[in-house]
Design an enzyme around this catalytic site. Structure first.
Site, PDB file in Angstrom:
ATOM      1  NE  ARG A  45    -103.780 150.849 -23.415  1.00 53.78           N
ATOM      2  CZ  ARG A  45    -104.811 151.468 -23.999  1.00 53.78           C
ATOM      3  NH1 ARG A  45    -105.663 150.764 -24.697  1.00 53.78           N
ATOM      4  NH2 ARG A  45    -104.974 152.751 -23.860  1.00 53.78           N
ATOM      5  CE1 TYR A  97    -102.802 124.106 -18.196  1.00 55.02           C
ATOM      6  CE2 TYR A  97    -103.982 125.990 -19.074  1.00 55.02           C
ATOM      7  CZ  TYR A  97    -103.041 125.466 -18.219  1.00 55.02           C
ATOM      8  OH  TYR A  97    -102.354 126.294 -17.399  1.00 55.02           O
ATOM      9  CG  ASP A 170    -104.721 125.101 -26.516  1.00 54.32           C
ATOM     10  OD1 ASP A 170    -103.558 125.061 -26.960  1.00 54.32           O
ATOM     11  OD2 ASP A 170    -104.981 125.357 -25.320  1.00 54.32           O
ATOM     12  CE  LYS A 195     -97.399 126.280 -20.747  1.00 52.07           C
ATOM     13  NZ  LYS A 195     -98.779 125.885 -20.963  1.00 52.07           N
TER      14      LYS A 195
HETATM   15  C1  LIG Z   1    -100.056 126.396 -20.642  1.00 50.34           C
HETATM   16  C2  LIG Z   1    -101.203 126.138 -21.533  1.00 50.34           C
HETATM   17  C3  LIG Z   1    -102.172 127.114 -21.737  1.00 50.34           C
HETATM   18  C4  LIG Z   1    -102.176 128.449 -20.993  1.00 50.34           C
HETATM   19  O1  LIG Z   1    -101.180 129.301 -21.441  1.00 50.34           O
HETATM   20  P1  LIG Z   1    -100.488 130.420 -20.505  1.00 50.34           P
HETATM   21  O2  LIG Z   1     -99.414 130.941 -21.386  1.00 50.34           O
HETATM   22  O3  LIG Z   1     -99.983 129.716 -19.280  1.00 50.34           O
HETATM   23  O4  LIG Z   1    -101.517 131.410 -20.176  1.00 50.34           O
HETATM   24  C5  LIG Z   1    -103.201 126.830 -22.627  1.00 50.34           C
HETATM   25  N1  LIG Z   1    -103.283 125.654 -23.273  1.00 50.34           N
HETATM   26  C6  LIG Z   1    -102.376 124.682 -23.085  1.00 50.34           C
HETATM   27  C7  LIG Z   1    -102.512 123.414 -23.840  1.00 50.34           C
HETATM   28  C8  LIG Z   1    -101.300 124.887 -22.212  1.00 50.34           C
HETATM   29  O5  LIG Z   1    -100.409 123.914 -22.025  1.00 50.34           O
END
Ligand SMILES: *Cc1c(COP(=O)(O)O)cnc(C)c1O
Length: 377
Positions: A45, A97, A170, A195
Site C-alpha cells: 500500500r 479542468y 497542474d 494522459k
Molecule cells: C484528466 C485530467 C485530470 C484528472 O486526471 P485523472 O487521471 O482523470 O484523475 C486533471 N487535470 C487535467 C488537466 C486533466 O486533463
C-alpha cells in the site's frame, strides 16, 4: 546529465538486479521479507518497485526533490487537498479542468475552506484575492482547459510565497518535457499520467512532484498510504512502457497541433482558434518564455455557424474520434460544452481537439471535409 528522450527510452538505463534484464519485471508481491536489507519494499500500500522507477524518472524530468504516483490524477489532487484544514484558503484558476473545479469546490465547501476562482493570467486580480495568513494554496493549470491560457508561473510563485502560500501547477497538458514548473518557482507539480505520460489511453494514473521533501510532502505521502491510492504494480509497469516513447509521441503530436492550428486560423468558417503556439495568440509570449520544444497538442476552435453546427461537426469527422479525454496516440474531438454539462463556462460553439500522432495530412483532410459539410449544411 542525459537528455530526456535518452533517459526515457532506456528507463534511465535500468538493469534488473536479479536477471540483468533491460525491462523491469512486474513485482506484484503485497509484502516482502523483513531481513533488514535496504530496498526491501515492506507492504504494497506504500509502493512497489515499478512505481519507484516511474517516480525516479519523472522526478528527474521535473527537476524535483520527490515524486509520488497515484492511481489517478484525481487522487493526486485529493492528496494535496488533504493537507488543508478548516479556515484555510485556496485560489483556483477559473478556467481549469472542469472536473477538478467541481471536486475542489465540493471539498472546500464541506471542509470550510474558502475557495476563490480567479483568472490567474490577471496578476492584479490574483494579488487582490491573496491574503496573508488566509491563502494556503494557489492552484494553477498550464495551459488551462479548454482555452489553453498561459499564466506566468514565476510571478504567481512570488505572489504565493509573499503570503506564505504554496503554488500548485497542474501541468498535465504541458507534459514534463515542454514545461518545468518547479524550475520556474512552483512548489508542487501535478500530472494526470492517464494522459501523455502513459499515452495509450489504457490506464488511469496521477503524479505529484515536489520542490522540497518537507513535512508537508511527508503528509502527502502518508495520505497516499492511508488512503490506498498508490498506483498498483501492473498499472505502474504498463505506465513505464508508455513513458519510454513519451518524447517521440509529444513531439509528433505537438507538430501536428501547430500545423492544424495554423490551418484552422485561415478557414473562413472558423471564428477563433485557441492555441498558445500561434504568434497571434495573446498567450504566445508567455508560452514562448516558459515552454521549450513545443506548445502542446491540445487546441480549441470556434465555428462562425454557432453551437448547433459545432455539435454536428463532431459527428462528421472520420479520423478524429468523437470522445473526451486527451494525450493518447489517437486524435479526439468533442463539443466541450456538452461534455462539461451544467455549470460549464465554455463557449457553446467551441470544439476541443486532442491531437494525436497520426499522419497530419489525414487529420487536415478530415477537418476540411467536416468543415465543408458544416458550412454547406
Ligand atoms: C484528466 C485530467 C485530470 C484528472 O486526471 P485523472 O487521471 O482523470 O484523475 C486533471 N487535470 C487535467 C488537466 C486533466 O486533463
Amino acid at each position: 546529465m542525459r537528455k530526456n528522450a535518452t533517459l526515457l527510452a532506456g528507463l534511465g538505463h535500468y538493469t534488473c538486479p536479479q536477471s540483468g534484464g533491460l525491462v523491469p519485471p512486474v513485482q506484484s508481491s503485497v509484502t516482502s521479507v523483513i531481513d533488514g536489507s535496504e530496498g526491501a519494499l515492506g507492504y504494497a500500500r506504500s509502493g512497489n518497485s515499478s512505481v519507484l522507477l516511474a517516480e525516479s524518472l519523472l522526478n528527474t524530468l521535473e527537476n524535483g526533490q520527490g515524486c509520488a504516483f497515484f492511481n489517478a490524477g484525481a487522487s493526486a489532487a485529493w492528496a494535496v487537498l488533504s493537507t488543508l484544514t478548516p479556515g484555510d484558503g485556496v485560489i483556483l484558476e477559473a478556467d481549469c479542468y472542469y472536473e477538478f473545479r467541481t471536486i475542489i469546490s465540493r471539498y472546500c465547501q464541506r471542509q470550510g475552506i474558502a475557495l476563490t476562482l480567479v483568472d490567474l493570467c490577471n496578476l492584479e486580480a490574483v494579488g487582490q484575492a491573496t491574503r496573508q495568513g488566509h491563502t494556503n494554496l494557489i492552484w494553477a493549470e498550464l495551459p488551462t482547459n479548454p482555452l489553453w491560457k498561459i499564466a506566468d508561473i514565476a510571478a504567481l510563485a512570488k505572489v504565493a510565497h509573499r503570503v506564505g502560500a504554496r503554488l500548485v501547477v497542474d501541468a498535465t497538458v504541458a507534459t514534463p518535457l515542454w514545461l518545468n514548473a518547479l524550475t520556474l518557482g512552483a512548489d508542487v507539480v501535478l500530472h494526470s499520467a492517464t494522459k501523455y505520460l502513459n499515452g495509450h489511453g489504457d490506464l488511469t494514473a496521477g503524479a505529484l512532484v515536489t520542490a522540497r521533501p518537507d513535512a508537508w510532502w511527508q503528509e502527502i505521502i502518508a495520505y497516499r498510504t492511508a488512503s490506498g491510492s498508490v498506483l498498483p504494480a501492473m498499472e505502474a509497469w504498463l505506465l513505464l512502457r508508455g513513458m519510454r516513447t513519451l518524447a517521440l509521441r509529444v513531439e509528433r503530436a505537438s507538430e501536428n497541433a501547430l500545423k492544424i492550428a495554423r490551418w484552422l486560423a485561415q478557414q473562413p468558417g472558423v471564428s477563433g482558434v485557441h492555441y498558445p503556439g500561434l504568434e497571434q495568440n495573446p498567450h504566445f509570449a508567455r508560452a514562448e518564455a516558459q515552454f521549450s520544444g513545443g506548445f502542446g497538442a491540445m487546441l480549441s476552435f470556434q465555428l462562425s455557424a454557432g453551437a448547433k453546427a459545432a455539435a454536428a461537426f463532431c459527428r462528421r469527422t472520420r479520423v478524429f474520434r468523437h470522445s473526451t479525454s486527451l494525450g493518447s496516440t489517437e486524435s479526439l474531438i468533442e463539443h466541450r460544452r456538452s461534455t462539461e454539462g451544467e455549470g460549464s463556462r465554455c463557449p457553446d460553439d467551441l470544439l476541443r481537439l486532442s491531437v494525436g500522432i497520426e499522419d497530419c495530412a489525414d487529420l487536415l483532410a478530415d477537418l476540411a471535409q467536416a468543415l465543408d459539410a458544416t458550412v454547406n449544411a
